[in-house]
Motif scaffolding. Structure first.
Motif, mmCIF file in Angstrom:
data_model
loop_
_atom_site.group_PDB
_atom_site.id
_atom_site.type_symbol
_atom_site.label_atom_id
_atom_site.label_comp_id
_atom_site.label_asym_id
_atom_site.label_seq_id
_atom_site.Cartn_x
_atom_site.Cartn_y
_atom_site.Cartn_z
ATOM 1 N N SER A 184 2.739 -1.030 28.798
ATOM 2 C CA SER A 184 2.748 -0.998 30.270
ATOM 3 C C SER A 184 1.476 -0.347 30.811
ATOM 4 O O SER A 184 0.729 0.304 30.072
ATOM 5 C CB SER A 184 3.955 -0.179 30.743
ATOM 6 N N ARG A 239 1.600 3.285 30.140
ATOM 7 C CA ARG A 239 1.171 3.670 28.786
ATOM 8 C C ARG A 239 -0.355 3.666 28.682
ATOM 9 O O ARG A 239 -0.949 4.535 28.061
ATOM 10 C CB ARG A 239 1.792 2.699 27.774
ATOM 11 N N ASP A 284 6.230 13.109 26.801
ATOM 12 C CA ASP A 284 6.818 11.990 27.551
ATOM 13 C C ASP A 284 8.327 11.904 27.274
ATOM 14 O O ASP A 284 9.093 12.666 27.822
ATOM 15 C CB ASP A 284 6.016 10.707 27.208
ATOM 16 N N PHE A 327 10.517 -2.312 28.544
ATOM 17 C CA PHE A 327 9.389 -1.779 29.334
ATOM 18 C C PHE A 327 8.202 -2.733 29.361
ATOM 19 O O PHE A 327 7.069 -2.324 29.642
ATOM 20 C CB PHE A 327 8.917 -0.419 28.774
ATOM 21 N N CYS A 369 6.835 8.513 37.825
ATOM 22 C CA CYS A 369 6.841 9.026 36.456
ATOM 23 C C CYS A 369 5.366 9.195 36.102
ATOM 24 O O CYS A 369 4.627 8.213 36.047
ATOM 25 C CB CYS A 369 7.532 8.041 35.508
HETATM 26 O O1 AHR Z 1 8.358 6.815 28.806
HETATM 27 C C1 AHR Z 1 7.791 6.470 30.024
HETATM 28 C C2 AHR Z 1 7.961 5.005 30.254
HETATM 29 O O2 AHR Z 1 7.321 4.295 29.239
HETATM 30 C C3 AHR Z 1 7.384 4.489 31.541
HETATM 31 O O3 AHR Z 1 8.236 4.505 32.619
HETATM 32 C C4 AHR Z 1 7.104 3.076 31.144
HETATM 33 O O4 AHR Z 1 6.318 2.372 32.050
HETATM 34 C C5 AHR Z 1 6.510 3.300 29.821
HETATM 35 O O5 AHR Z 1 6.321 2.207 29.086
#
Ligand code: AHR
Length: 348
Positions: free
Chosen positions: A76, A79, A152, A228, A302
């Motif tokens: 994403s 990331r 995270d 994701f 986030c």
């Molecule tokens: O762990 C965080 C998440 O991981 C995020 O919200 C998402 O976009 C990513 O891939």
């Protein structure tokens, strides 16, 4: 004569001095004396240094640090921003970063961790793809004396196996999403959920918080994972739109990338912005654009920019300083009303 009497006395004094110089230790000015006590013939045993005379403690700097970051993947924009945060911060501070990309596979992350343990890195920062299955490798790191910071997402392992967790409160993010859905559907309705990676702390927490908060008059018709990842989320969205046509009032999508795929599917199905209310998570530029365009009604933040915090904690660990066992990121919710104004300021 004075001279004939003085000469023998002088000779004796010189002989005495020469004897003394031969036997006694050399004398240096007081200021130049070594701190440790000088051993005498009587005390041939080594003398323990006094408490105040301990050698100066080494203070490590970022230039001394080797940090291991076995990144979980590149699924994403979140990331990508997280990876950039670690790489850029390491370059700025002079930290030696050992970075790898596990491509969403826990076994790859574990192998990368084991390689870092072999290399005797100073600290491992682990963003775990899923919650379970870390006990063995965390124990190996602990046995090797390498502290692990969980970054995270969370892990289910015993807290004694890692030193701290730095990241978002995923349950709280889910609760915020639930509150927003309650506001958007005051008279109740049907919602669909596209969640993140199955078994990940982010997906588990968001799903839990959402369900805890949702009003009783709102029904979750269905929930499927999109991992994701927009490419994986798109067919899920298309199938949902077909199966539940005419019944959908809201979507809860676990990240902005997947929400973008849902928007594409909604456009293809002939839906207009606002026909179905949508809550997303992350606060990426893409998320802001979807709010500006009217597709997303609230975006739960986030924050991926964790590099500076993690490296600061790693340095504290190297210097034996106390650290917090949990550091949760302070986050907000973004809305369409000021999305256009904020978009140019977004870093990811
Ligand atoms: O762990 C965080 C998440 O991981 C995020 O919200 C998402 O976009 C990513 O891939």
């Amino acid at each position: 004569m004075k001279s004939t009497k003085v000469l023998p006395v002088l000779v004796m004094v010189l002989i005495l001095l020469a004897t003394l110089v031969g036997c006694a230790p050399a004398v240096t000015p007081e200021s130049a004396q070594p701190a440790a006590p000088v051993a005498t013939e009587k005390s041939a045993e080594p003398v323990a240094p006094a408490a105040t005379e301990a050698p100066a403690k080494t203070v490590y700097t970022y230039a001394d640090m080797t940090l291991c970051y076995p990144q979980l993947g590149a699924e994403s924009d979140w990331r990508t921003a997280n990876t950039a945060s670690f790489k850029e911060t390491a370059a700025e501070l002079g930290v030696n970063l050992i970075f790898s990309d596990a491509q969403q596979k826990q076994e790859n992350q574990i192998s990368a961790m084991r390689a870092c343990i072999q290399q005797e890195v100073d600290v491992i920062a682990l963003p775990p793809v899923v919650e379970d299955g870390w006990d063995a490798v965390l124990q190996e790191a602990k046995d090797a004396g390498i502290p692990v910071i969980i970054v995270d997402r969370s892990v289910s392992a015993d807290k004694s196996l890692y030193v701290s967790h730095i990241g978002s409160d995923m349950v709280l993010e889910g609760r915020k999403a639930g509150e927003e859905m309650n506001k958007l559907l005051p008279n109740g309705g049907n919602v669909l959920e596209i969640s993140g990676t199955t078994g990940s702390g982010a997906a588990v927490g968001r799903a839990q918080g959402f369900r805890e908060t949702l009003n009783a008059n709102i029904t979750i018709l269905d929930s499927q994972t999109g991992n994701f990842n927009p490419t994986e989320a798109k067919p899920v969205a298309e199938a949902f739109l077909k199966k539940y046509e005419g019944q959908i009032d809201g979507f809860f999508i676990h990240n902005d990338g997947m929400a973008e795929a849902v928007v594409e599917a909604m456009k293809a199905a002939g839906l207009q912005p606002g026909d179905v209310k949508m809550i997303s998570v992350d606060g990426t530029r893409g998320g802001f654009q979807m709010m500006i365009d009217g597709w997303v009604q609230a975006d739960v933040e986030c924050n991926p920019l964790l590099g500076p915090q993690v490296m600061e904690m790693a340095l504290m660990l190297m210097n034996g300083e106390e650290i917090e066992a949990e550091v949760l990121t302070n986050e907000t919710v973004y809305y369409p009303d000021n999305a256009a104004e904020l978009l140019p300021t977004r870093k990811y």
